[in-house]
Design a protein around this motif. Structure first.
Motif, PDB file in Angstrom:
ATOM      1  N   ALA A 478       5.417  77.045   1.032  1.00  0.00           N
ATOM      2  CA  ALA A 478       6.347  77.480  -1.023  1.00  0.00           C
ATOM      3  C   ALA A 478       5.521  79.034  -0.994  1.00  0.00           C
ATOM      4  O   ALA A 478       4.199  80.130  -1.759  1.00  0.00           O
ATOM      5  N   GLY A 479       6.231  80.374  -0.385  1.00  0.00           N
ATOM      6  CA  GLY A 479       6.278  81.539  -0.547  1.00  0.00           C
ATOM      7  C   GLY A 479       5.369  82.161   0.315  1.00  0.00           C
ATOM      8  O   GLY A 479       5.861  83.366   0.329  1.00  0.00           O
ATOM      9  N   LEU A 480       4.961  81.515   1.186  1.00  0.00           N
ATOM     10  CA  LEU A 480       4.169  83.207   2.176  1.00  0.00           C
ATOM     11  C   LEU A 480       4.846  82.394   4.040  1.00  0.00           C
ATOM     12  O   LEU A 480       5.086  81.597   4.277  1.00  0.00           O
ATOM     13  N   ARG A 481       5.028  83.076   4.112  1.00  0.00           N
ATOM     14  CA  ARG A 481       5.481  83.021   5.891  1.00  0.00           C
ATOM     15  C   ARG A 481       4.167  82.891   6.559  1.00  0.00           C
ATOM     16  O   ARG A 481       3.990  84.528   6.957  1.00  0.00           O
ATOM     17  N   LEU A 482       3.877  82.438   7.431  1.00  0.00           N
ATOM     18  CA  LEU A 482       3.066  82.577   8.554  1.00  0.00           C
ATOM     19  C   LEU A 482       4.216  82.343  10.340  1.00  0.00           C
ATOM     20  O   LEU A 482       4.809  81.938  10.178  1.00  0.00           O
ATOM     21  N   GLU A 483       3.955  83.740  10.613  1.00  0.00           N
ATOM     22  CA  GLU A 483       4.723  84.243  11.811  1.00  0.00           C
ATOM     23  C   GLU A 483       4.049  83.793  12.373  1.00  0.00           C
ATOM     24  O   GLU A 483       5.330  83.717  13.685  1.00  0.00           O
ATOM     25  N   TRP A 484       2.886  83.070  13.069  1.00  0.00           N
ATOM     26  CA  TRP A 484       2.382  82.361  13.999  1.00  0.00           C
ATOM     27  C   TRP A 484       1.924  81.362  13.894  1.00  0.00           C
ATOM     28  O   TRP A 484       0.840  81.783  13.494  1.00  0.00           O
ATOM     29  N   ALA A 485       1.089  80.156  14.605  1.00  0.00           N
ATOM     30  CA  ALA A 485      -0.536  79.812  14.880  1.00  0.00           C
ATOM     31  C   ALA A 485      -0.675  79.063  15.518  1.00  0.00           C
ATOM     32  O   ALA A 485       0.568  78.533  16.168  1.00  0.00           O
ATOM     33  N   THR A 486      -1.706  79.464  16.164  1.00  0.00           N
ATOM     34  CA  THR A 486      -1.721  78.418  17.150  1.00  0.00           C
ATOM     35  C   THR A 486      -2.716  77.357  17.348  1.00  0.00           C
ATOM     36  O   THR A 486      -4.126  77.260  18.031  1.00  0.00           O
ATOM     37  N   ALA A 487      -2.209  76.380  16.406  1.00  0.00           N
ATOM     38  CA  ALA A 487      -2.377  75.127  16.233  1.00  0.00           C
ATOM     39  C   ALA A 487      -1.385  74.734  15.817  1.00  0.00           C
ATOM     40  O   ALA A 487      -0.296  75.591  15.175  1.00  0.00           O
ATOM     41  N   GLN A 488      -1.547  72.931  14.943  1.00  0.00           N
ATOM     42  CA  GLN A 488       0.397  72.645  15.481  1.00  0.00           C
ATOM     43  C   GLN A 488       0.095  72.340  13.566  1.00  0.00           C
ATOM     44  O   GLN A 488      -1.088  71.746  13.556  1.00  0.00           O
ATOM     45  N   PRO A 489       1.226  72.490  13.300  1.00  0.00           N
ATOM     46  CA  PRO A 489       1.455  71.537  12.208  1.00  0.00           C
ATOM     47  C   PRO A 489       1.414  70.670  12.102  1.00  0.00           C
ATOM     48  O   PRO A 489       2.003  69.603  12.918  1.00  0.00           O
ATOM     49  N   VAL A 490       0.722  70.110  10.778  1.00  0.00           N
ATOM     50  CA  VAL A 490       0.605  68.494  10.804  1.00  0.00           C
ATOM     51  C   VAL A 490       1.137  67.496   9.463  1.00  0.00           C
ATOM     52  O   VAL A 490       2.513  67.851   9.525  1.00  0.00           O
ATOM     53  N   ALA A 504      -3.630  71.266  13.812  1.00  0.00           N
ATOM     54  CA  ALA A 504      -3.989  71.035  14.682  1.00  0.00           C
ATOM     55  C   ALA A 504      -4.791  72.229  15.100  1.00  0.00           C
ATOM     56  O   ALA A 504      -3.843  72.072  16.236  1.00  0.00           O
ATOM     57  N   ALA A 505      -5.644  72.318  15.887  1.00  0.00           N
ATOM     58  CA  ALA A 505      -6.648  72.731  16.942  1.00  0.00           C
ATOM     59  C   ALA A 505      -6.337  71.731  17.685  1.00  0.00           C
ATOM     60  O   ALA A 505      -5.999  70.627  17.657  1.00  0.00           O
ATOM     61  N   THR A 506      -5.705  72.871  19.045  1.00  0.00           N
ATOM     62  CA  THR A 506      -6.039  72.138  20.474  1.00  0.00           C
ATOM     63  C   THR A 506      -7.549  72.540  21.488  1.00  0.00           C
ATOM     64  O   THR A 506      -7.876  73.543  21.029  1.00  0.00           O
ATOM     65  N   ASP A 507      -7.637  71.482  21.602  1.00  0.00           N
ATOM     66  CA  ASP A 507      -9.058  71.631  22.414  1.00  0.00           C
ATOM     67  C   ASP A 507      -9.285  73.018  23.322  1.00  0.00           C
ATOM     68  O   ASP A 507      -7.867  73.230  24.310  1.00  0.00           O
ATOM     69  N   GLY A 508      -9.933  73.738  23.127  1.00  0.00           N
ATOM     70  CA  GLY A 508     -10.281  75.183  24.732  1.00  0.00           C
ATOM     71  C   GLY A 508      -8.934  76.281  23.841  1.00  0.00           C
ATOM     72  O   GLY A 508      -9.226  76.979  24.440  1.00  0.00           O
ATOM     73  N   ILE A 509      -8.724  76.488  22.845  1.00  0.00           N
ATOM     74  CA  ILE A 509      -7.567  77.015  22.141  1.00  0.00           C
ATOM     75  C   ILE A 509      -8.127  77.808  20.840  1.00  0.00           C
ATOM     76  O   ILE A 509      -7.931  76.830  19.713  1.00  0.00           O
ATOM     77  N   ALA A 510      -8.848  79.042  20.934  1.00  0.00           N
ATOM     78  CA  ALA A 510      -9.386  79.025  19.546  1.00  0.00           C
ATOM     79  C   ALA A 510      -7.690  79.719  18.886  1.00  0.00           C
ATOM     80  O   ALA A 510      -7.302  79.997  18.988  1.00  0.00           O
ATOM     81  N   PRO A 511      -8.301  79.059  17.149  1.00  0.00           N
ATOM     82  CA  PRO A 511      -7.126  78.781  16.454  1.00  0.00           C
ATOM     83  C   PRO A 511      -6.850  81.059  16.006  1.00  0.00           C
ATOM     84  O   PRO A 511      -7.717  81.500  16.060  1.00  0.00           O
ATOM     85  N   GLU A 512      -5.894  81.492  16.552  1.00  0.00           N
ATOM     86  CA  GLU A 512      -5.419  82.488  15.542  1.00  0.00           C
ATOM     87  C   GLU A 512      -3.778  81.943  14.123  1.00  0.00           C
ATOM     88  O   GLU A 512      -3.070  81.443  14.664  1.00  0.00           O
ATOM     89  N   LEU A 513      -4.527  83.383  12.917  1.00  0.00           N
ATOM     90  CA  LEU A 513      -3.264  83.100  12.598  1.00  0.00           C
ATOM     91  C   LEU A 513      -2.433  84.155  11.621  1.00  0.00           C
ATOM     92  O   LEU A 513      -3.307  84.734  11.448  1.00  0.00           O
ATOM     93  N   ALA A 514      -1.301  84.157  12.058  1.00  0.00           N
ATOM     94  CA  ALA A 514      -0.466  85.710  11.702  1.00  0.00           C
ATOM     95  C   ALA A 514      -0.282  85.605  10.500  1.00  0.00           C
ATOM     96  O   ALA A 514       1.079  84.403  10.842  1.00  0.00           O
ATOM     97  N   LEU A 515       0.218  86.238   9.380  1.00  0.00           N
ATOM     98  CA  LEU A 515       0.559  85.628   8.376  1.00  0.00           C
ATOM     99  C   LEU A 515       1.557  87.266   8.422  1.00  0.00           C
ATOM    100  O   LEU A 515       0.430  88.713   8.424  1.00  0.00           O
ATOM    101  N   ASP A 516       2.510  87.051   7.448  1.00  0.00           N
ATOM    102  CA  ASP A 516       3.975  88.356   7.386  1.00  0.00           C
ATOM    103  C   ASP A 516       3.279  89.121   5.912  1.00  0.00           C
ATOM    104  O   ASP A 516       3.305  88.270   4.559  1.00  0.00           O
ATOM    105  N   ALA A 517       2.853  90.394   6.102  1.00  0.00           N
ATOM    106  CA  ALA A 517       1.584  91.333   5.526  1.00  0.00           C
ATOM    107  C   ALA A 517       2.501  90.748   3.995  1.00  0.00           C
ATOM    108  O   ALA A 517       1.994  91.236   3.094  1.00  0.00           O
ATOM    109  N   ASP A 518       4.254  91.308   4.316  1.00  0.00           N
ATOM    110  CA  ASP A 518       5.016  91.483   2.914  1.00  0.00           C
ATOM    111  C   ASP A 518       5.170  90.220   2.028  1.00  0.00           C
ATOM    112  O   ASP A 518       5.736  90.532   0.566  1.00  0.00           O
ATOM    113  N   THR A 519       4.560  89.104   2.206  1.00  0.00           N
ATOM    114  CA  THR A 519       4.392  87.551   1.755  1.00  0.00           C
ATOM    115  C   THR A 519       3.294  87.566   1.556  1.00  0.00           C
ATOM    116  O   THR A 519       3.006  86.537   0.170  1.00  0.00           O
TER     117      THR A 519
END
Length: 794
Positions: A478-490, A504-519
């Motif tokens: 919806a207009g945002l670019r999610l460069e990556w996430a250490t969580a699974q899209p649901v 969805a987070a994975t047990d044992g892996i801290a979630p990190e979201l990387a957003l494209d700053a231009d968006t």
């Protein structure tokens, strides 16, 4: 740091189109077409999810609710064998009544927006007597499953009967039939497969897709049939002492090999070496990914939810563009009028199966039980529901360093589906029986041909043993670019004026979201850190849960929410239409959305079941026969059904007779252990009586007798009628009370026979220490009462 590298090669030629003889009905609004790499529907890439449910193995009065459970689990296409011997056990008396009502089953699929695939055989296998061929038919011909005229004449008549039942349900008439499977596991008779397709078409059957199973080096008739593949986490058809088969082990690796030479290998007389149907002309479609596994007498595999979930996700990463499960819903063999109807040594098959149960350890069980594997697969199906049209055209690419073989447990298993600039990263660090190690200090670099490379995450992580997941790479939301996430899209949902992407987070892996700053115009998070880094906005320190919402205003003015749920909560997510719009519902139990009746129904054994909704309806939901308590649950609103206190669920099981000495082993086909003779079971089995409370008998729907037991095999009788059976595999034994004759129960009660297993029996039962499990013993029993709660949502 261990950096795992994957270089995406430039794209190859575009897929072939119009080269296959599959044509949809003229004028349909969403025509189905097949390219060499994926399927399309209405001109858009289509990623089907199909699940097997045998109508003739389930009470017809419950079909509709079970189909709605499948739909809520993300299945959009229902497949079912049309098992000849179930319909015409006696020659000339063809039955399509009651539990055999094929037409009504297909119509129910259509009513609820589900596609339908009849697998018409005539040989089905399906662990049925003679593979589904009636005894009378086999007495007519010495060459079944060939073009022998003595075989084809009754087949032609049988196909005509099926066509009559399905008349008006084809796509041209707005019906649900999207494909028809011819035969099953026939690997060396391409001419006969073509003959069967022509006979079916002459009888009046039509569908845009005609399919065939393609494992075992199958030889198909040119391009007349779309090949479909499979893969199971375990197998009952191998030898008792053979260990975990390599043909099952391979499915927990990322590979581009489609065939599984293990499925049906016990019925192929020679090793097959024919080439796999051309992978550059057909998309990778599956129809038999193992939703569980049956148990045979000699080999009784146990399949866990993670086995099913890891296998399914791995196949997506490998390049599958059609996820088809066998079985998705278990069932019970109908009692035969002339013989029992299970596969057995007595009919020349190499495996003895239980007489009645065909539970298959499926995501939805023999009595409609909602199992953990159902929640595991639903999580993946929600992803495909929202993003399957993006994933289907994406190629699967393997990393530079891949496992050296099927016994390499040390190399991390991963792959990427990509279009050259974006994609999805898949990791599988789980396999049955042999745990895989942790992978500490892990990061990934994906080198794209048409976009800058991505290295993620910003801080290396440990991939835990047993984990399997999918991470997004440059996902537009919806207009945002999610460069990556250490969580699974649901999935996504519209709530409070924003598009919410649930992860969805994975047990044992801290979630990190990387957003494209231009968006991004602005970012807000309730708890966590926001850090600008090299053209990106990193969001870290988020504690997953129902309140872990990252609020983003995109550069184009749209509003986006990124909701990171913990792993357990993510497996309670359902999505469906209710209260006038698309909603997310969190529930640990079963949920169905019935748009026709304006209802959401809960199937729960809890004393006070609850569910949470996003976005919350304007008015509090009403639950028939109960009060509802409302409370906040993060960004959700939770509703608890005040159902009153629960009754004692302990089941009264009385020992009537101890077991005698276990009968000596008996072997049959290929020297495999055979089920002991009935007279030996009756003589040696321990006997128990189960007292059924009157209040449960007055309302038996949803009531299970759950037994924890040990021994060899167990059978349940009402009077002298066998009503349930099981081979011991370490799992509980469920018996559905509503399947039993109430009047007979009142007068004669429920009787159990439990047989001990001889110490020298050549039987494989996994994970059972010592020898005590061989003793015939009911350890404890309980009544599991799953009630259906109707929530008005119209």
């Amino acid at each position: 740091m261990v950096r795992h590298l994957l270089r995406v090669p430039p794209p190859t030629a575009p897929p072939l189109t119009g080269h296959l003889p599959f044509t949809d009905a003229p004028g349909v609004p969403d025509p189905i077409e097949v390219t060499s790499r994926w399927l399309t529907r209405g001109g858009r890439p289509w990623f089907p999810v199909s699940g097997e449910f045998h109508y003739s193995r389930y009470p017809n009065g419950q079909w509709e609710e079970e189909l709605l459970k499948m739909k809520a689990g993300g299945v959009r296409v229902v497949a079912s064998y049309v098992i000849w011997i179930h319909h015409e056990e006696a020659e000339g008396r063809v039955r399509f009544d009651g539990d055999r009502d094929l037409r009504r089953f297909a119509e129910l699929c259509a009513r609820h927006g589900l596609d339908f695939i009849p697998r018409i055989g005539p040989w089905s296998h399906a662990e049925v007597r003679n593979g589904g061929l009636p005894d009378w038919l086999l007495s007519r011909t010495r060459a079944p499953r060939t073009d022998d005229p003595a075989y084809l004449e009754p087949v032609r008549a049988w196909f005509t009967e099926i066509a009559e039942q399905l008349r008006g349900l084809e796509r041209a008439s707005g019906g649900p039939i999207v494909a028809i499977q011819i035969e099953n596991e026939l690997y060396d008779q391409p001419g006969h497969l073509r003959t069967l397709k022509h006979l079916a078409q002459e009888a009046g059957l039509s569908a845009p897709l005609w399919t065939s199973t393609a494992w075992g080096g199958v030889r198909l008739p040119g391009e007349d049939l779309l090949p479909q593949y499979g893969g199971y986490p375990e197998a009952f058809w191998t030898e008792a002492d053979g260990g975990w088969p390599d043909t099952c082990r391979k499915h927990f690796f990322f590979t581009h090999e489609r065939d599984d030479e293990g499925i049906g290998a016990d019925l192929r007389p020679t090793r097959v070496s024919a080439p796999v149907p051309s992978a550059d002309r057909f998309p990778w479609a599956t129809c038999e990914l193992g939703g569980g596994m049956a148990v045979a007498y000699h080999r009784r595999p146990r399949v866990e939810a993670a086995d099913v979930g890891a296998l399914g996700l791995t196949k997506i990463g490998c390049g599958s563009v059609w996820q088809g499960y066998y079985m998705f819903h278990g069932g019970t063999n109908p009692p035969g009028e002339l013989t029992s109807l299970q596969e057995s040594h007595a009919t020349g098959y190499p495996n003895d199966l239980p007489v009645l149960t065909y539970d298959f350890q499926a995501p939805l069980g023999e009595y409609g039980q909602v199992r953990p594997s159902y929640h595991e697969l639903r999580l993946q199906h929600l992803l495909l529901d929202d993003f399957g049209h993006r994933i289907a055209p994406m190629r699967s690419v393997l990393p530079e360093r891949s496992p050296t073989g099927q016994h390499d447990r040390d190399t991390l298993r991963w792959a990427v589906r990509t279009d050259g600039t974006s994609g999805f990263l898949f990791v599988t660090n789980h396999q049955p029986h042999e745990p895989l190690p942790h992978h500490p200090d892990t990061a990934f670099t994906i080198d794209f041909p048409f976009a800058p490379p991505l290295t993620l995450p910003s801080t290396p992580v440990t991939v835990p043993s047993g984990a399997y997941f999918c991470w997004p790479l440059r996902l537009d939301v919806a207009g945002l670019r999610l460069e990556w996430a250490t969580a699974q899209p649901v999935c996504t949902v519209e709530a409070d004026g924003r598009t919410v992407l649930v992860l969805a987070a994975t047990d044992g892996i801290a979630p990190e979201l990387a957003l494209d700053a231009d968006t991004v115009a602005s970012v807000a998070v309730r708890a966590g850190e926001i850090t600008p880094v090299a053209g990106r906005v990193l969001v870290s320190g988020v504690r997953p849960g129902t309140d872990a919402l990252v609020e983003v205003e995109a550069a184009d003015g749209s509003r986006v929410g990124l909701l990171v749920l913990d792993a357990a909560t993510a497996r309670t997510v359902y999505r469906g239409r209710a209260w006038g719009g698309e909603r997310l519902v969190l529930c640990e139990d079963g949920v169905v959305f019935d748009e026709h009746r304006g209802e959401v129904r809960l199937h729960s054994p809890a004393a006070e079941p609850s569910f949470a909704v996003l976005p919350a309806p304007d008015a509090a939901p009403e639950v028939a026969g109960a009060r509802v308590r409302k409370a906040a649950d993060g960004v959700f609103t939770r509703y608890t059904v005040e159902a009153g206190s629960s009754a004692d669920t302990t089941a009264a099981v009385t020992s009537v007779r101890p077991a005698g000495p276990a009968p000596g082993p008996v072997t049959g086909v290929r020297g495999r252990a055979s089920v002991p003779a009935d007279e030996d079971v009756d003589a040696a089995a321990a006997e128990y009586r189960v007292d059924v409370p009157d209040d449960l008998l007055s309302n038996p729907s949803g009531v299970l007798l759950r037994l924890r037991w040990t021994g060899d095999l167990a059978r349940a009788y009402v009077g002298e009628v066998l009503v349930a059976d099981q081979f011991y595999s370490g799992r509980v034994w469920d018996i559905g009370l509503d399947r039993l004759p109430v009047e007979e129960l009142l007068t004669r009660g429920l009787r159990l026979e439990v047989l001990p297993l001889a110490p020298d029996a050549p039987v494989h039962v996994p994970g059972q220490p010592g020898e005590a499990w061989r003793e015939a013993h009911v350890q404890d029993a309980e009544w599991v009462v799953t009630r259906r709660w109707t929530v008005r949502s119209g």
